[in-house]
Design an enzyme around this catalytic site. Sequence first.
Site, mmCIF file in Angstrom:
data_model
loop_
_atom_site.group_PDB
_atom_site.id
_atom_site.type_symbol
_atom_site.label_atom_id
_atom_site.label_comp_id
_atom_site.label_asym_id
_atom_site.label_seq_id
_atom_site.Cartn_x
_atom_site.Cartn_y
_atom_site.Cartn_z
ATOM 1 N N ILE A 126 -1.571 -1.294 -8.217
ATOM 2 C CA ILE A 126 -1.297 0.130 -8.353
ATOM 3 C C ILE A 126 -0.458 0.523 -7.139
ATOM 4 O O ILE A 126 -0.789 0.157 -6.012
ATOM 5 C CB ILE A 126 -2.590 0.963 -8.474
ATOM 6 N N GLU A 174 -9.846 -5.270 -6.083
ATOM 7 C CA GLU A 174 -9.952 -5.733 -4.707
ATOM 8 C C GLU A 174 -9.042 -4.862 -3.849
ATOM 9 O O GLU A 174 -7.972 -4.464 -4.290
ATOM 10 C CB GLU A 174 -9.500 -7.192 -4.554
ATOM 11 N N ASN A 200 -7.867 -1.279 4.511
ATOM 12 C CA ASN A 200 -7.153 -0.206 3.814
ATOM 13 C C ASN A 200 -8.135 0.928 3.496
ATOM 14 O O ASN A 200 -8.582 1.110 2.366
ATOM 15 C CB ASN A 200 -6.480 -0.728 2.542
ATOM 16 N N TYR A 251 -10.708 5.156 -3.968
ATOM 17 C CA TYR A 251 -11.517 4.447 -4.965
ATOM 18 C C TYR A 251 -12.942 4.984 -4.993
ATOM 19 O O TYR A 251 -13.522 5.176 -6.065
ATOM 20 C CB TYR A 251 -11.492 2.949 -4.703
#
Length: 155
Positions: A65, A99, A104, A111
Amino acid sequence: MRVDDIPTISEIEREAFPTPWSEGAFHNELTNNHFAHYLVMELDGQIVGYAGMWLIVDEAHITNIAVRQGYRGRRLGERLLTQMQAAAVFLGAERMTLEVRVTNYVAQRLYAKLGFIPGGLRKNYYTDNGEDALIMWAELSRVEGVEIPYDRAES
């Protein structure tokens, strides 16, 4: 996503990742991988982002993404991921996984906001620097704004 989108997708991929997928990899995903589903995001007729997943039985795995550099910070990545979640549910998925680099934190917060929780580590997952990957999972029936169709919820 269409095959003729691949050159633009590859540009975005190179902007976003230290080890980008090749154009050949995307071509294979679109033409040979029957598990693969990809979306593009357009703004004023230009592709500014994309997302992909593999759907295997009732599990969706986000493959990649990314949003073009000049369009980041506008919640477009969030919108892409929510669209992927909705598409996964439409296609019969009950869970979604991905993952993310352990460093990050921006992506991890996004998420988590969209219902993903940590589920483990993949040691030395990233080939560019040997960094670990955090595995995250979301139960799609529990994600706000993503509805399981009635007949799937009852089964």
